[in-house]
Write a protein that holds these residues in place. Structure first.
Motif, PDB file in Angstrom:
ATOM      1  N   LYS A  31       0.874  -1.170   0.000  1.00 58.87           N
ATOM      2  CA  LYS A  31       0.000   0.000   0.000  1.00 58.87           C
ATOM      3  C   LYS A  31       0.909   1.217   0.000  1.00 58.87           C
ATOM      4  N   ASP A  32       0.639   2.139  -0.890  1.00 58.33           N
ATOM      5  CA  ASP A  32       1.470   3.325  -1.028  1.00 58.33           C
ATOM      6  C   ASP A  32       1.594   4.054   0.302  1.00 58.33           C
ATOM      7  N   GLY A  33       2.841   4.320   0.709  1.00 56.65           N
ATOM      8  CA  GLY A  33       3.098   5.069   1.934  1.00 56.65           C
ATOM      9  C   GLY A  33       3.042   4.260   3.217  1.00 56.65           C
ATOM     10  N   VAL A  34       2.915   2.949   3.106  1.00 55.93           N
ATOM     11  CA  VAL A  34       2.804   2.091   4.291  1.00 55.93           C
ATOM     12  C   VAL A  34       4.038   1.187   4.364  1.00 55.93           C
ATOM     13  N   ASP A  41       1.428  -6.338   9.860  1.00 52.10           N
ATOM     14  CA  ASP A  41       0.472  -6.210  10.965  1.00 52.10           C
ATOM     15  C   ASP A  41      -0.958  -6.305  10.459  1.00 52.10           C
ATOM     16  N   GLN A  42      -1.256  -5.600   9.352  1.00 50.29           N
ATOM     17  CA  GLN A  42      -2.613  -5.631   8.798  1.00 50.29           C
ATOM     18  C   GLN A  42      -2.973  -7.035   8.338  1.00 50.29           C
ATOM     19  N   LEU A  43      -2.015  -7.739   7.770  1.00 47.62           N
ATOM     20  CA  LEU A  43      -2.250  -9.120   7.346  1.00 47.62           C
ATOM     21  C   LEU A  43      -2.626  -9.977   8.549  1.00 47.62           C
ATOM     22  N   GLY A  44      -1.949  -9.767   9.671  1.00 46.98           N
ATOM     23  CA  GLY A  44      -2.282 -10.503  10.892  1.00 46.98           C
ATOM     24  C   GLY A  44      -3.673 -10.164  11.390  1.00 46.98           C
ATOM     25  N   TYR A  45      -4.035  -8.877  11.322  1.00 45.00           N
ATOM     26  CA  TYR A  45      -5.381  -8.477  11.733  1.00 45.00           C
ATOM     27  C   TYR A  45      -6.435  -9.137  10.848  1.00 45.00           C
ATOM     28  N   CYS A  46      -6.169  -9.158   9.541  1.00 42.20           N
ATOM     29  CA  CYS A  46      -7.120  -9.783   8.622  1.00 42.20           C
ATOM     30  C   CYS A  46      -7.261 -11.278   8.904  1.00 42.20           C
ATOM     31  N   VAL A  63     -10.453 -15.059   1.528  1.00 43.53           N
ATOM     32  CA  VAL A  63     -11.086 -14.045   2.376  1.00 43.53           C
ATOM     33  C   VAL A  63     -10.045 -13.097   2.991  1.00 43.53           C
ATOM     34  N   ILE A  64      -8.850 -13.590   3.235  1.00 41.93           N
ATOM     35  CA  ILE A  64      -7.774 -12.697   3.690  1.00 41.93           C
ATOM     36  C   ILE A  64      -7.459 -11.683   2.593  1.00 41.93           C
ATOM     37  N   ALA A  65      -7.415 -12.136   1.345  1.00 39.66           N
ATOM     38  CA  ALA A  65      -7.160 -11.225   0.219  1.00 39.66           C
ATOM     39  C   ALA A  65      -8.261 -10.172   0.120  1.00 39.66           C
ATOM     40  N   TYR A  66      -9.512 -10.560   0.297  1.00 40.61           N
ATOM     41  CA  TYR A  66     -10.611  -9.583   0.277  1.00 40.61           C
ATOM     42  C   TYR A  66     -10.429  -8.558   1.390  1.00 40.61           C
ATOM     43  N   CYS A  67     -10.047  -9.020   2.563  1.00 40.62           N
ATOM     44  CA  CYS A  67      -9.829  -8.129   3.699  1.00 40.62           C
ATOM     45  C   CYS A  67      -8.710  -7.142   3.401  1.00 40.62           C
ATOM     46  N   MET A  68      -7.583  -7.631   2.881  1.00 41.03           N
ATOM     47  CA  MET A  68      -6.456  -6.751   2.586  1.00 41.03           C
ATOM     48  C   MET A  68      -6.821  -5.739   1.497  1.00 41.03           C
ATOM     49  N   LYS A  69      -7.529  -6.185   0.475  1.00 39.28           N
ATOM     50  CA  LYS A  69      -7.934  -5.272  -0.591  1.00 39.28           C
ATOM     51  C   LYS A  69      -8.897  -4.217  -0.070  1.00 39.28           C
ATOM     52  N   SER A  70      -9.762  -4.604   0.860  1.00 36.71           N
ATOM     53  CA  SER A  70     -10.698  -3.625   1.427  1.00 36.71           C
ATOM     54  C   SER A  70      -9.968  -2.566   2.248  1.00 36.71           C
TER      55      SER A  70
END
Length: 100
Positions: A31-34, A41-46, A63-70
């Motif tokens: 993600k740009d700027g991240v 961390d976001q992957l773990g949250y998802c 479903v993890i991919a959907y979460c990350m894309k969202s």
């Protein structure tokens, strides 16, 4: 000796060819700027949010991919990410601001 040399050469050639064809470029969530740590961390949250450990592997990945894309992430190889950043930089250099 000639047969031994030929079989060794053939074995080496097969090994080299299989090594080259099995290469898969490493990809990660971007993600740009991240930072990479924030993406991890976001992957773990998802994974936790979708309860991935209780799903079949293929469904969990989806479903993890959907979460990350969202959350605004995209799955890119390092070369794709570098090309994206280069293109973005070039576009930013060509922006013209007009004053009223």
């Amino acid at each position: 000796m000639n047969i031994l040399f030929k079989s060794a050469t053939l074995t080496l050639a097969i090994g080299l060819i299989s090594a080259c064809t099995s290469y898969v470029p490493e990809a990660s969530w971007y993600k740009d700027g991240v930072s990479k740590q924030s993406a991890t961390d976001q992957l773990g949250y998802c994974r936790t949010d979708v309860n991935a450990e209780n799903l079949p592997e293929e469904q969990a990945e989806r479903v993890i991919a959907y979460c990350m894309k969202s959350e605004g992430y995209s799955y890119k190889t390092d070369s794709e990410r570098k090309q994206y950043e280069k293109t973005k930089s070039e576009l930013n250099q060509n922006i013209v601001f007009l004053d009223n």
